[in-house]
Write a protein that holds these residues in place. Structure first.
Motif, PDB file in Angstrom:
ATOM      1  N   ARG A  47     -15.728   2.193 -25.244  1.00 45.09           N
ATOM      2  CA  ARG A  47     -14.334   2.657 -25.332  1.00 45.09           C
ATOM      3  C   ARG A  47     -13.935   3.423 -24.076  1.00 45.09           C
ATOM      4  N   LEU A  48     -14.816   4.286 -23.607  1.00 47.29           N
ATOM      5  CA  LEU A  48     -14.510   5.044 -22.387  1.00 47.29           C
ATOM      6  C   LEU A  48     -14.339   4.116 -21.192  1.00 47.29           C
ATOM      7  N   ASP A  49     -15.187   3.100 -21.106  1.00 45.25           N
ATOM      8  CA  ASP A  49     -15.051   2.131 -20.015  1.00 45.25           C
ATOM      9  C   ASP A  49     -13.704   1.423 -20.074  1.00 45.25           C
ATOM     10  N   ARG A  50     -13.297   1.024 -21.272  1.00 43.03           N
ATOM     11  CA  ARG A  50     -12.000   0.357 -21.416  1.00 43.03           C
ATOM     12  C   ARG A  50     -10.859   1.288 -21.030  1.00 43.03           C
ATOM     13  N   HIS A  51     -10.970   2.561 -21.425  1.00 44.84           N
ATOM     14  CA  HIS A  51      -9.927   3.528 -21.064  1.00 44.84           C
ATOM     15  C   HIS A  51      -9.885   3.738 -19.550  1.00 44.84           C
ATOM     16  N   ASP A  52     -11.049   3.799 -18.931  1.00 47.21           N
ATOM     17  CA  ASP A  52     -11.091   3.948 -17.470  1.00 47.21           C
ATOM     18  C   ASP A  52     -10.431   2.757 -16.781  1.00 47.21           C
ATOM     19  N   GLU A  53     -10.767   1.554 -17.236  1.00 41.87           N
ATOM     20  CA  GLU A  53     -10.166   0.355 -16.642  1.00 41.87           C
ATOM     21  C   GLU A  53      -8.660   0.343 -16.840  1.00 41.87           C
ATOM     22  N   ARG A  54      -8.240   0.725 -18.035  1.00 37.07           N
ATOM     23  CA  ARG A  54      -6.803   0.742 -18.318  1.00 37.07           C
ATOM     24  C   ARG A  54      -6.092   1.771 -17.442  1.00 37.07           C
ATOM     25  N   LEU A  55      -6.673   2.949 -17.305  1.00 35.53           N
ATOM     26  CA  LEU A  55      -6.077   3.984 -16.463  1.00 35.53           C
ATOM     27  C   LEU A  55      -5.999   3.529 -15.009  1.00 35.53           C
ATOM     28  N   GLU A  56      -7.035   2.875 -14.523  1.00 32.17           N
ATOM     29  CA  GLU A  56      -7.016   2.360 -13.149  1.00 32.17           C
ATOM     30  C   GLU A  56      -5.902   1.338 -12.962  1.00 32.17           C
ATOM     31  N   ARG A  57      -5.716   0.436 -13.935  1.00 34.13           N
ATOM     32  CA  ARG A  57      -4.631  -0.551 -13.846  1.00 34.13           C
ATOM     33  C   ARG A  57      -3.271   0.136 -13.827  1.00 34.13           C
ATOM     34  N   ILE A  58      -3.104   1.134 -14.666  1.00 34.19           N
ATOM     35  CA  ILE A  58      -1.834   1.860 -14.709  1.00 34.19           C
ATOM     36  C   ILE A  58      -1.579   2.554 -13.378  1.00 34.19           C
ATOM     37  N   GLU A  59      -2.604   3.207 -12.844  1.00 35.57           N
ATOM     38  CA  GLU A  59      -2.447   3.890 -11.551  1.00 35.57           C
ATOM     39  C   GLU A  59      -2.103   2.905 -10.440  1.00 35.57           C
ATOM     40  N   ARG A  60      -2.760   1.751 -10.452  1.00 33.98           N
ATOM     41  CA  ARG A  60      -2.451   0.737  -9.424  1.00 33.98           C
ATOM     42  C   ARG A  60      -1.016   0.248  -9.558  1.00 33.98           C
ATOM     43  N   ARG A  61      -0.600   0.001 -10.784  1.00 32.70           N
ATOM     44  CA  ARG A  61       0.771  -0.498 -10.993  1.00 32.70           C
ATOM     45  C   ARG A  61       1.806   0.522 -10.555  1.00 32.70           C
ATOM     46  N   LEU A  62       1.546   1.764 -10.807  1.00 32.08           N
ATOM     47  CA  LEU A  62       2.506   2.805 -10.450  1.00 32.08           C
ATOM     48  C   LEU A  62       2.296   3.330  -9.035  1.00 32.08           C
ATOM     49  N   GLU A  63       1.255   2.817  -8.396  1.00 33.54           N
ATOM     50  CA  GLU A  63       0.901   3.248  -7.045  1.00 33.54           C
ATOM     51  C   GLU A  63       0.778   4.764  -6.950  1.00 33.54           C
ATOM     52  N   LEU A  64       0.182   5.340  -7.963  1.00 25.16           N
ATOM     53  CA  LEU A  64       0.048   6.791  -8.010  1.00 25.16           C
ATOM     54  C   LEU A  64      -0.954   7.312  -6.995  1.00 25.16           C
ATOM     55  N   ARG A  65      -1.946   6.531  -6.707  1.00 29.18           N
ATOM     56  CA  ARG A  65      -2.967   7.012  -5.782  1.00 29.18           C
ATOM     57  C   ARG A  65      -2.408   7.184  -4.377  1.00 29.18           C
ATOM     58  N   GLU A  66      -1.622   6.234  -3.909  1.00 25.57           N
ATOM     59  CA  GLU A  66      -1.105   6.297  -2.547  1.00 25.57           C
ATOM     60  C   GLU A  66       0.073   7.244  -2.427  1.00 25.57           C
ATOM     61  N   LEU A  67       0.886   7.352  -3.451  1.00 27.07           N
ATOM     62  CA  LEU A  67       2.113   8.120  -3.371  1.00 27.07           C
ATOM     63  C   LEU A  67       1.996   9.517  -3.974  1.00 27.07           C
ATOM     64  N   ALA A  68       0.822   9.892  -4.370  1.00 30.60           N
ATOM     65  CA  ALA A  68       0.670  11.183  -5.039  1.00 30.60           C
ATOM     66  C   ALA A  68       1.057  12.313  -4.105  1.00 30.60           C
ATOM     67  N   GLU A  69       1.898  13.187  -4.611  1.00 25.56           N
ATOM     68  CA  GLU A  69       2.310  14.359  -3.860  1.00 25.56           C
ATOM     69  C   GLU A  69       1.711  15.577  -4.522  1.00 25.56           C
ATOM     70  N   PRO A  70       1.436  16.606  -3.717  1.00 27.32           N
ATOM     71  CA  PRO A  70       0.898  17.821  -4.345  1.00 27.32           C
ATOM     72  C   PRO A  70       1.938  18.397  -5.299  1.00 27.32           C
ATOM     73  N   GLN A  71       1.491  18.779  -6.469  1.00 27.40           N
ATOM     74  CA  GLN A  71       2.390  19.342  -7.459  1.00 27.40           C
ATOM     75  C   GLN A  71       1.804  20.625  -8.013  1.00 27.40           C
ATOM     76  N   ARG A  72       2.694  21.404  -8.586  1.00 28.58           N
ATOM     77  CA  ARG A  72       2.231  22.643  -9.218  1.00 28.58           C
ATOM     78  C   ARG A  72       1.465  22.287 -10.484  1.00 28.58           C
ATOM     79  N   PRO A  73       0.480  23.087 -10.842  1.00 23.59           N
ATOM     80  CA  PRO A  73      -0.234  22.843 -12.102  1.00 23.59           C
ATOM     81  C   PRO A  73       0.717  22.995 -13.286  1.00 23.59           C
ATOM     82  N   TYR A  74       0.446  22.293 -14.332  1.00 18.94           N
ATOM     83  CA  TYR A  74       1.261  22.359 -15.526  1.00 18.94           C
ATOM     84  C   TYR A  74       1.100  23.731 -16.164  1.00 18.94           C
ATOM     85  N   GLU A  75       2.201  24.368 -16.483  1.00 23.38           N
ATOM     86  CA  GLU A  75       2.177  25.677 -17.142  1.00 23.38           C
ATOM     87  C   GLU A  75       3.012  25.583 -18.411  1.00 23.38           C
TER      88      GLU A  75
END
Length: 77
Positions: A47-75
């Motif tokens: 299950r963890l492997d499937r979640h990891d793969e799914r999260l990686e696909r989502i990140e790739r689709r949203l291009e979060l890795r390349e476009l990530a900007e520094p943000q404040r921590p959630y409060e």
């Protein structure tokens, strides 16, 4: 000291045999439970492997890795 007779030896051997039979039963139960725990852990890992793969696909689709900007921590408020 009591005299060692065949009857005494026989009774002792019967007790040892009974103890060994009980230990054998206990060991079989431990093996059965261990197998169940291993299977459950393997299921969690799958299950963890499937979640990891799914999260990686989502990140790739949203291009979060390349476009990530520094943000404040959630409060939470």
């Amino acid at each position: 000291m009591p005299e060692v007779t065949n009857e005494l030896m026989y009774e002792l051997l019967k007790r040892v045999h009974g103890d060994l039979s009980e230990m054998k039963f206990d060991l079989q139960e431990i093996k059965r439970r261990m197998t169940g725990a291993e299977e459950a852990l393997a299921g969690v890992n799958r299950r963890l492997d499937r979640h990891d793969e799914r999260l990686e696909r989502i990140e790739r689709r949203l291009e979060l890795r390349e476009l990530a900007e520094p943000q404040r921590p959630y409060e939470p408020k």
